[in-house]
Design an enzyme around this catalytic site. Structure first.
Site, PDB file in Angstrom:
ATOM      1  N   LYS A   1      -8.899 -36.457 -18.481  1.00 45.53           N
ATOM      2  CA  LYS A   1      -7.668 -36.462 -16.993  1.00 45.53           C
ATOM      3  C   LYS A   1      -8.731 -35.819 -15.749  1.00 45.53           C
ATOM      4  O   LYS A   1      -9.265 -35.344 -15.912  1.00 45.53           O
ATOM      5  CB  LYS A   1      -7.266 -35.160 -17.827  1.00 45.53           C
ATOM      6  CG  LYS A   1      -6.536 -34.688 -16.543  1.00 45.53           C
ATOM      7  CD  LYS A   1      -5.115 -35.964 -16.186  1.00 45.53           C
ATOM      8  CE  LYS A   1      -4.862 -35.318 -14.569  1.00 45.53           C
ATOM      9  NZ  LYS A   1      -5.485 -34.425 -13.434  1.00 45.53           N
TER      10      LYS A   1
ATOM     11  N   CYS B   1     -19.285 -26.899  -6.970  1.00 46.50           N
ATOM     12  CA  CYS B   1     -19.270 -24.974  -7.235  1.00 46.50           C
ATOM     13  C   CYS B   1     -20.284 -24.635  -7.523  1.00 46.50           C
ATOM     14  O   CYS B   1     -20.855 -23.085  -7.522  1.00 46.50           O
ATOM     15  CB  CYS B   1     -18.795 -25.453  -8.741  1.00 46.50           C
ATOM     16  SG  CYS B   1     -19.774 -26.303  -9.079  1.00 46.50           S
TER      17      CYS B   1
ATOM     18  N   GLU C   1     -15.891 -24.340 -16.145  1.00 50.45           N
ATOM     19  CA  GLU C   1     -16.742 -24.462 -15.317  1.00 50.45           C
ATOM     20  C   GLU C   1     -15.889 -24.477 -13.487  1.00 50.45           C
ATOM     21  O   GLU C   1     -15.170 -25.076 -13.823  1.00 50.45           O
ATOM     22  CB  GLU C   1     -17.420 -25.609 -15.182  1.00 50.45           C
ATOM     23  CG  GLU C   1     -18.942 -25.603 -14.619  1.00 50.45           C
ATOM     24  CD  GLU C   1     -18.853 -25.415 -13.433  1.00 50.45           C
ATOM     25  OE1 GLU C   1     -18.759 -24.554 -12.732  1.00 50.45           O
ATOM     26  OE2 GLU C   1     -18.917 -26.847 -12.745  1.00 50.45           O
TER      27      GLU C   1
ATOM     28  N   GLU D   1     -14.017 -18.491  -3.058  1.00 49.16           N
ATOM     29  CA  GLU D   1     -14.990 -19.227  -2.987  1.00 49.16           C
ATOM     30  C   GLU D   1     -14.538 -20.407  -1.986  1.00 49.16           C
ATOM     31  O   GLU D   1     -12.856 -20.271  -2.013  1.00 49.16           O
ATOM     32  CB  GLU D   1     -14.429 -20.177  -4.303  1.00 49.16           C
ATOM     33  CG  GLU D   1     -15.224 -21.967  -4.662  1.00 49.16           C
ATOM     34  CD  GLU D   1     -15.738 -21.988  -5.328  1.00 49.16           C
ATOM     35  OE1 GLU D   1     -13.976 -21.695  -6.287  1.00 49.16           O
ATOM     36  OE2 GLU D   1     -16.691 -22.345  -5.953  1.00 49.16           O
TER      37      GLU D   1
END
Ligand code: NDP
Length: 506
Positions: free
Chosen positions: A165, A272, A238, A365
């Protein structure tokens, strides 16, 4: 004609640089996801029984077919994600590196191992690795090919089928890879793509898959884990990070600055493992900042050949603006870019100093082209601040002789020494984090084994008079056991279990 359970709704994939719609894809229902998983199950049954050599042959054909269309795939990445052409080509190359590596190491990583049998010295003990079955991969939009391929290639090479997906922001690249897979694999359902938004991803997490490999935000990762828990489906998460860089007084400042600029700004900071914060020793702070600013001023934003492209999602622009405004309000100094230099989906590379951990830009983040630089008095202070995060994905250290020792003190899944992000490009190194950065590992031999089930086999090679796995024991067995415990684990430790068994037989 669409059936009752077939999707009739579609979503558009838009070029973030121009706003142009470049394609539409179906929003698949839960029933369609379940059907894809059922087809994948059939494919997995055949694929898992093929020899490594046979699987290798098809995976090599798959790799070559992607390589043959590298230009077209990179162009689609460029248009759908907004990243410059050079970064798109780099992404294709890195993804192919993992297809090659996973194919090459699968047999060795899954080779059965003999292990010692301990006190059951009459047994042969071995560990073997077997494909799980069907792996659901939920991919992000920032590296729409490289990141999911870090799971897909290893899952396929380990003998599994995959249902993928992609993010609703970048489905076209995934469909292109699915088209190639259908052409190159003998089993057309070995790698399938299901398109849609969050609900389609949620349906995949709830479906009858054997593992979910998810990349995205910690918040969505938690939702995925919750959905997967209904069937006790294991998950690999992750989840991004807040990667620190430490620059010590004896570092090569020009190289450290170059790495910080690249690490923070590549892919417009939407990685990331981006450098999200830098801690620089006060002795070299000003020199480092000056060098960083000089290099950032040379960067071009926008255009096919720009260093930084458009941000992929307007929602991300909002997050970056919020972090910058928060930092400025709390006293950060803007040296380049800044909140006022945001125009549409473009954010000018932003260098901040005078930053601290009261600011979101140092703790949450940011996922944008922002490089906050903090001044520290010592390595100890730098390490303390670097580890002051719920995240623990990547990290980097620039220093002289002490670099390795500093790296060892960082609470992170990965560290680059005198470089940035290098661990992601070395396919033998497992990739993943701790804490809010998730768990499980992609890449390397660990990445293959992540998509296997471990089987332990204990085979009795010959029988002994003393059989622990029986109710038929001599009357004095408790006495013998007391002696055994003493010999094996107490004062009279005998190093070899065989010696104990021989003694007890007398
Ligand atoms: P998300 O975590 O929401 O999206 C990641 C993937 O999960 C996408 O494919 C998304 O699909 C899918 N998804 C969304 N909701 C669900 C659900 N309930 N169940 C299963 N799958 C779901 O990321 P965002 O786009 O919201 O980005 C937000 C933040 O996440 C960023 O600011 C960044 O900090 C972080 N991020 C980290 C990434 C990394 O590499 N670790 C990558 C991307 C984001 P869809 O896109 O169709 O909604």
């Amino acid at each position: 004609m669409a059936t009752a359970t077939q999707s009739t709704d579609r979503l558009s994939s838009t070029n973030p640089a121009t706003g142009e719609v470049i394609g539409t894809v179906p929003i698949m229902t839960a029933a369609e996801v379940d059907a894809a998983v059922a087809r994948a199950r059939v494919a997995a049954e055949t694929w898992s029984t093929r020899s490594f050599a046979a699987r290798t042959e098809e995976l090599v054909a798959f790799r070559k077919a992607i390589a043959a269309e590298a230009t077209e795939i990179a162009d689609l990445l460029h248009r759908e994600n907004g990243k410059p052409e050079l970064e798109a080509l780099t992404e294709v190359m890195m993804a192919l590196g993992h297809v090659q590596h996973a194919t090459a190491i699968a047999e060795k990583a899954m080779a059965p191992r003999k292990v010692g049998a301990g006190i059951l010295a009459n047994f042969r003990a071995s560990i073997s690795y077997h494909p799980l079955g069907v792996i659901g991969v939920i991919g992000p939009w920032n590296y729409p090919l490289f990141t999911p391929m870090g799971s897909i290639a290893y899952a396929l090479a380990a003998g599994n089928a995959v249902v993928w997906k992609p993010s609703e922001l970048t489905p076209l690249v995934a469909l292109e890879i699915e088209r190639i897979a259908k052409r190159t694999f003998a089993l057309p359902d070995l790698l399938q793509v299901v398109t849609g938004a969050g609900a389609t991803g949620a349906a995949l997490a709830k479906a009858a898959v054997d593992k979910i490999a998810f990349t995205g935000s910690a918040a969505t990762g938690k939702r995925v884990m919750q959905a997967a828990s209904e069937r006790l489906t294991p998950v690999l998460l992750e989840l991004g990070g807040k990667d620190p860089m430490i620059v010590d007084a004896d570092a090569d400042i020009a190289k450290a600055a170059e790495a910080a600029v690249y690490g923070a700004l590549t892919n417009a900071g939407q990685a990331c493992i981006s450098v999200e914060r830098v801690y620089v020793n006060e002795a070299v702070h000003d020199q480092f900042v000056e060098e960083v600013v000089r290099q950032v001023r040379d960067l071009k934003v926008g255009g096919d050949d720009g260093h930084l492209g458009a941000m992929t999602s307007p929602a991300q622009v909002t997050i970056v603006r919020d972090h910058l405004e928060d930092a400025v309000a709390k006293g950060a100094k803007v040296l380049t870019g800044g909140p006022d230099a945001i125009a549409g989906n473009y954010i000018q590379p932003t260098v901040l100093t005078n930053v601290d951990h009261r600011m979101k830009v140092m703790t949450e983040e940011t996922f944008g082209p922002v490089l906050p630089i903090a001044k520290v008095r010592s390595v100890d202070e730098a390490v303390k601040l670097a580890n002051d995060s719920n995240y623990g994905l990547g990290s980097s250290v620039f220093a002289g002789k002490a670099a390795r020792a500093i790296a060892d003190r960082l609470r992170a899944g990965m560290t680059s020494v005198n470089s940035v992000m290098a661990f992601a490009g070395i396919p033998t190194l497992p990739f993943g984090g701790i804490g809010d950065s998730g768990f499980g590992r992609i890449h390397g031999e660990e990445g293959i084994r992540e998509f296997t089930r471990i089987k332990s086999t204990a085979e009795q090679a010959f029988s002994l008079p003393l059989n622990m796995m029986s109710f038929r024991q001599p009357k004095d067995m408790p006495t013998k056991l007391r002696g055994m415990i003493k010999q094996l684990y107490g004062e009279g430790l005998v190093s070899r279990a065989g010696d104990v068994i021989r003694k007890l037989r007398k």
